[in-house]
Write an enzyme that holds these catalytic residues in place. Sequence first.
Site, mmCIF file in Angstrom:
data_model
loop_
_atom_site.group_PDB
_atom_site.id
_atom_site.type_symbol
_atom_site.label_atom_id
_atom_site.label_comp_id
_atom_site.label_asym_id
_atom_site.label_seq_id
_atom_site.Cartn_x
_atom_site.Cartn_y
_atom_site.Cartn_z
ATOM 1 N N ASP A 170 0.037 0.780 7.856
ATOM 2 C CA ASP A 170 1.111 0.686 8.838
ATOM 3 C C ASP A 170 0.607 1.207 10.189
ATOM 4 O OD1 ASP A 170 4.277 0.290 9.016
ATOM 5 O OD2 ASP A 170 3.852 2.222 9.959
ATOM 6 N N ASP A 195 5.946 -7.244 0.395
ATOM 7 C CA ASP A 195 6.178 -6.768 1.761
ATOM 8 C C ASP A 195 6.697 -7.940 2.582
ATOM 9 O OD1 ASP A 195 6.151 -5.707 4.295
ATOM 10 O OD2 ASP A 195 4.098 -4.947 4.189
ATOM 11 N N HIS A 222 6.228 -2.703 1.200
ATOM 12 C CA HIS A 222 5.461 -2.297 2.378
ATOM 13 C C HIS A 222 4.751 -0.966 2.152
ATOM 14 C CE1 HIS A 222 4.227 -1.918 6.503
ATOM 15 N NE2 HIS A 222 4.879 -0.776 6.622
#
Length: 484
Positions: free
Chosen positions: A164, A331, A364
């Site tokens: 991320d 995700d 995610h």
Amino acid sequence: MGGYSQLDVAGLCCLALLAATACGSSDSELEPECGSEPTIRTTPEGVEYVRTPDACFENLPDWSYAAKYVEIDGLRQAYIDEGDPDGEVVLLLHGNPTWSYLYRKVIPVLTEAGFRVVAMDLLGMGRSDKPVDIGYHSYVRHGDRLTRFIEALDLREITLFAHDWGSLIGLRVAALNLDRFARISLGSGNLPEVPTGAPVFPPPVEDPDEVSEILSPYDGIPDQQVSFFTSEDQCALIEPYDFTPWFIGWQTWSMKGASYSVSHVLESLTWFDLPAAEEAAYEAPFPSRMYMAGPRTFPSLVVAEAGDTQQAWALLSDFDGPFLTIWGDNDHLDIGACSVQDNFICRVPGAAGQPHARIPEASHYLPDDQGAQLGQRLVSFIRGDGTFAASYSVECEAGGGGVGTMCTSDSDCTALEGGVCLVFGAAGGICSVEGCTAGSCGEGAACCRDCNPDVAAMLPFDESACFPEAAVSMVTMSIGCTCD
């Protein structure tokens, strides 16, 4: 002094304070409780910040690691340093709005394999200090701090795993300091390319310090996630569409939403239902809104620094060290699209032949969903032992007669059908075709047009141009074009 000696006075002082503070010290502080009123501190340079009390981090499930600190510009950067101090270094970088707790299932796998594991909390997150002014947080400043952190610990031959926002920051730092990095692994991450001089997009949140009743963009996602994709060919279903309206909603809710909650984000973007104690652990760094300038701000930084990643991409495009991508298969965010993963596989030379994967039952925040497997894959990646075969692959042939070939001028493209070099800055550009129409770019390429009008004037092409499919997600999200 009423007949008391100085020693007697000191003794009475200790009794009166119940030995909670050092006797004779006028500036000692009682350790604050987790829910106590935050104390505003100030660095020598005048930066105001708060520090989450240690009490907030007591008895967290599966987290017994001692915090360590490096002071940079008067602010403490927290990290844990576990395993064999002489082992190969694995640097774990978390994203938003998490902290190193995200890696609680990964760390023991790596340390048991004999590696030294360093997991750093980004400024404003975890146990690191938290500047209260949202304006203090910037993409470049976070990167500079990471560079100085690596230098302070003198980390070398690093294996990086970045997730991320850890990828947006970590990939740029790694690219600019490749002499310190042996290999790189990326999980559901990205490094957006924004042309030099492009205006900020999405635009800044208006009245950012206002607290408003705003609906969460994650409402409706069950705690135990269901599969967002029912086809066997999941990548055909998660090719990116225009995420701009959703992203602006996420950006605004994070900055000023009264209901903004770190645990709500984590629960919504993990496959498995998070136990209440683990939700509380993710909330631990933020006992009140005063501590939350970091997570509130991160979404607004995503494209705020035009041109700052172009040099990094130029360097990564020549990186032949091992480069591994691991995505969560469920995700559904734009960053989770197959085309984002494909872009790294096809553009970074070191990605060739690596066991790339999209892991089932992972959303995610895949280090939380599948931490043990992620750790095992990283161990195999470092050792190069072939334990895992590639479960995900992509055809990386340039489409449209060389569309996507790196170039610095038209002369680099003259032998290709894509004979125009679209130069995005000092780092160069890609070979393309200008003035294309839908379906005219050839196999493996898309025609992109109708870009965001605030950005269009800064782009190196007029009306339309061909782009390789691996770059489509960045063209649609970063500069708001329509591609087909």
